[in-house]
Each structure stands twice: as C-alpha cells, then as structure tokens.
Design a protein around this motif. Structure first.
Motif, short mmCIF file in Angstrom:
data_model
loop_
_atom_site.label_atom_id
_atom_site.label_comp_id
_atom_site.label_asym_id
_atom_site.label_seq_id
_atom_site.Cartn_x
_atom_site.Cartn_y
_atom_site.Cartn_z
N THR A 53 -4.43 -4.80 5.98
CA THR A 53 -3.85 -6.04 6.48
C THR A 53 -4.65 -7.21 5.93
OG1 THR A 53 -5.24 -6.02 8.45
CG2 THR A 53 -3.07 -5.00 8.65
N GLY A 54 -4.02 -8.36 5.92
CA GLY A 54 -4.70 -9.58 5.52
C GLY A 54 -4.97 -9.66 4.03
N GLY A 55 -5.63 -10.73 3.64
CA GLY A 55 -5.94 -10.97 2.24
C GLY A 55 -7.20 -10.27 1.81
N GLY A 56 -7.41 -10.28 0.54
CA GLY A 56 -8.59 -9.62 0.03
C GLY A 56 -8.91 -10.08 -1.37
N THR A 57 -10.05 -9.68 -1.85
CA THR A 57 -10.43 -10.02 -3.21
C THR A 57 -9.99 -8.91 -4.14
OG1 THR A 57 -12.30 -11.29 -2.41
CG2 THR A 57 -12.36 -10.63 -4.70
N ASN A 58 -10.51 -7.73 -4.00
CA ASN A 58 -10.10 -6.58 -4.80
C ASN A 58 -9.96 -5.41 -3.85
OD1 ASN A 58 -10.19 -8.02 -7.21
ND2 ASN A 58 -12.35 -7.61 -7.48
N CYS A 59 -8.72 -5.17 -3.43
CA CYS A 59 -8.49 -4.10 -2.48
C CYS A 59 -7.05 -3.61 -2.56
CB CYS A 59 -8.85 -4.52 -1.07
SG CYS A 59 -7.96 -5.96 -0.45
N VAL A 60 -6.84 -2.40 -2.07
CA VAL A 60 -5.54 -1.75 -2.10
C VAL A 60 -4.92 -1.84 -0.71
CG1 VAL A 60 -4.34 0.43 -2.50
CG2 VAL A 60 -6.30 -0.20 -3.94
N VAL A 61 -3.72 -2.39 -0.63
CA VAL A 61 -3.00 -2.52 0.64
C VAL A 61 -2.26 -1.23 0.93
CG1 VAL A 61 -1.18 -3.78 1.88
CG2 VAL A 61 -2.74 -5.01 0.33
N ASP A 62 -1.51 -0.75 -0.06
CA ASP A 62 -0.77 0.50 0.05
C ASP A 62 -0.51 1.03 -1.36
OD1 ASP A 62 1.46 -0.95 -0.91
OD2 ASP A 62 2.31 -1.20 1.08
N GLY A 63 0.39 1.97 -1.50
CA GLY A 63 0.60 2.61 -2.79
C GLY A 63 1.21 1.75 -3.87
N PRO A 91 5.77 4.95 -0.69
CA PRO A 91 6.07 5.06 0.74
C PRO A 91 5.32 3.99 1.55
CG PRO A 91 5.46 7.18 -0.18
CD PRO A 91 5.16 6.17 -1.23
N GLU A 92 5.96 3.53 2.60
CA GLU A 92 5.36 2.53 3.48
C GLU A 92 4.25 3.17 4.32
OE1 GLU A 92 5.93 -0.70 3.31
OE2 GLU A 92 7.40 -0.26 1.74
N THR A 93 3.22 2.37 4.59
CA THR A 93 2.12 2.87 5.43
C THR A 93 1.96 2.05 6.70
OG1 THR A 93 0.54 1.53 4.18
CG2 THR A 93 0.83 3.84 3.50
N HIS A 94 2.52 0.85 6.74
CA HIS A 94 2.36 0.02 7.94
C HIS A 94 3.61 -0.84 8.13
CE1 HIS A 94 0.02 -1.52 4.51
NE2 HIS A 94 0.53 -2.67 4.79
N PRO A 95 4.50 -0.41 8.95
CA PRO A 95 4.52 0.90 9.61
C PRO A 95 5.36 1.90 8.82
CG PRO A 95 6.16 -0.50 10.65
CD PRO A 95 5.51 -1.33 9.56
N PRO A 96 4.95 3.15 8.82
CA PRO A 96 5.79 4.19 8.22
C PRO A 96 6.97 4.48 9.15
CG PRO A 96 3.86 5.16 9.21
CD PRO A 96 3.69 3.67 9.32
N ASP A 132 -8.55 -10.31 -7.41
CA ASP A 132 -9.15 -11.65 -7.53
C ASP A 132 -8.45 -12.67 -6.64
OD1 ASP A 132 -10.99 -10.67 -9.37
OD2 ASP A 132 -9.70 -11.11 -11.07
N GLY A 133 -8.10 -12.25 -5.41
CA GLY A 133 -7.49 -13.15 -4.44
C GLY A 133 -5.98 -13.34 -4.60
N VAL A 134 -5.36 -12.61 -5.51
CA VAL A 134 -3.91 -12.71 -5.73
C VAL A 134 -3.26 -11.40 -5.28
CG1 VAL A 134 -2.09 -12.99 -7.47
CG2 VAL A 134 -4.25 -14.27 -7.68
N LYS A 135 -2.22 -11.52 -4.45
CA LYS A 135 -1.52 -10.33 -3.98
C LYS A 135 -0.49 -9.90 -5.02
CE LYS A 135 0.28 -8.44 0.31
NZ LYS A 135 0.73 -8.78 1.69
N ILE A 136 -0.60 -8.65 -5.45
CA ILE A 136 0.24 -8.12 -6.52
C ILE A 136 1.05 -6.94 -6.01
CG2 ILE A 136 0.22 -6.95 -8.76
CD1 ILE A 136 -2.28 -8.57 -9.43
N ARG A 137 2.34 -6.97 -6.29
CA ARG A 137 3.23 -5.84 -6.02
C ARG A 137 3.44 -5.15 -7.36
NH1 ARG A 137 6.82 -2.40 -6.04
NH2 ARG A 137 8.42 -2.09 -4.50
N ILE A 138 3.12 -3.86 -7.43
CA ILE A 138 3.29 -3.12 -8.68
C ILE A 138 4.78 -2.97 -8.91
CG2 ILE A 138 2.82 -0.98 -9.89
CD1 ILE A 138 0.24 -0.78 -8.22
N ALA A 139 5.26 -3.60 -9.98
CA ALA A 139 6.69 -3.83 -10.18
C ALA A 139 7.48 -2.61 -10.62
CB ALA A 139 6.88 -4.94 -11.21
N ASP A 140 6.83 -1.61 -11.19
CA ASP A 140 7.61 -0.50 -11.75
C ASP A 140 7.75 0.70 -10.82
OD1 ASP A 140 4.89 0.08 -12.09
OD2 ASP A 140 5.15 1.00 -14.05
N ILE A 141 7.28 0.56 -9.56
CA ILE A 141 7.37 1.69 -8.63
C ILE A 141 7.75 1.25 -7.22
CG2 ILE A 141 5.71 3.11 -9.89
CD1 ILE A 141 3.66 2.37 -7.64
N ASP A 142 8.11 2.22 -6.42
CA ASP A 142 8.30 2.07 -4.98
C ASP A 142 7.50 3.19 -4.33
OD1 ASP A 142 9.26 1.42 -2.42
OD2 ASP A 142 10.96 2.78 -2.64
#
Length: 151
Positions: free
Chosen positions: A46-56, A74-79, A62-72
């Motif tokens: 949860t929340g922001g971060g510098t270099n961290c993994v939110v989910d898969g 499974p959800e982890t919060h909430p599954p 570097d403080g920017v939230k990135i969604r990996i565009a070529d995949i989907d």
C-alpha cells in the motif's frame, strides 16, 4: 576578514554550473535510454514508495508508480478468491526477485498512463520482457486489453 574577488566567485559558479549540468545530462541520458542501474526492491502493498513491488504487475521506481503494460497479474489486495490470493502472492514475490536480479530497461508502451495515473511501461532485461517471464511461469497473463477473473 578575507576578501574574495568577483572573478573568483564567477569562476566557482561556472565550475559548479558545469557539474550540475553534467549530472542533469547524465540523468536525462539514462532516462532516454530507459535503462536503470541495479537497484534493490522491497515490497510495498500500500502507499507510495521509492523502489518497491506492489503486486505482480505494479511497482514503484524512483517514486513513480508503474503498471507493467504487457501483462495482467492476479490481484492481491483484495483478491477475489483463495486461488487468486496464492497466485498473486507468488507473482509479487517473483517480480521482486526478477527486479532484484540486476539492471533492467523501462520502455514506453502504447499509452503513457492508465486511468489510475500509473505510468504504463514494459520492463526488459537483455531484450526479454520480465512480464513475459511471469507469463511463461504461469504467474500472469499477456495483457489482452481488459482484466479477466482469476477465480
């Protein structure tokens, strides 16, 4: 009290200016190439971060939230079910491991951002998509343009 000449001040300012310009150019050059140095990624569900993994399929870099565009992934919060929770946790830990395995590149996708304001990017190492690695391991699906249920 020692006096400093205006010429000396201008000389120091010019040297500092060149140094700052060189650092800025280096950052812009690295960003243009899309490559990053080896970094350490923690988990941050949860929340922001510098270099961290939110989910898969979502990371903070570097403080920017990135969604990996070529995949989907499974959800982890909430599954939505126990199967999704277990697979989502495995995908999250595997993405963390892949990111921590060494330098990678961040490449533009077909759109800049998703509807949540996350940057859409493809993350690669030596030309291979890390997202495609998750797909080949059964931890994600190739992005089809819409999320599908995992339950």
């Amino acid at each position: 009290m020692t006096s400093v000449s205006p010429v000396a001040i201008l000389g120091v300012a010019a040297i500092v200016g060149i140094g700052v310009g060189a650092v800025t150019a280096n950052i812009e050059d690295r960003s243009a190439k899309g490559s990053t140095e080896r970094q350490v990624f923690a988990l941050c569900h949860t929340g922001g971060g510098t270099n961290c993994v939110v989910d898969g399929d979502t990371v903070w870099l570097d403080g920017v939230k990135i969604r990996i565009a070529d995949i989907d992934a499974p959800e982890t919060h909430p599954p939505r079910c126990q199967r999704e929770a277990a697979l989502g946790n495995r995908a999250t830990l595997r993405l963390q491991q892949l990111l921590n395995d060494g330098a990678f590149s961040v490449e533009a996708a077909d759109r800049d951002e998703d509807r949540y304001g996350r940057k859409l990017r493809i993350i690669t190492r030596r030309g291979q998509s890390l997202g495609a690695m998750l797909v080949s391991e059964g931890l994600a699906r190739s992005w089809s343009g819409a999320r599908r249920l995992w339950c």
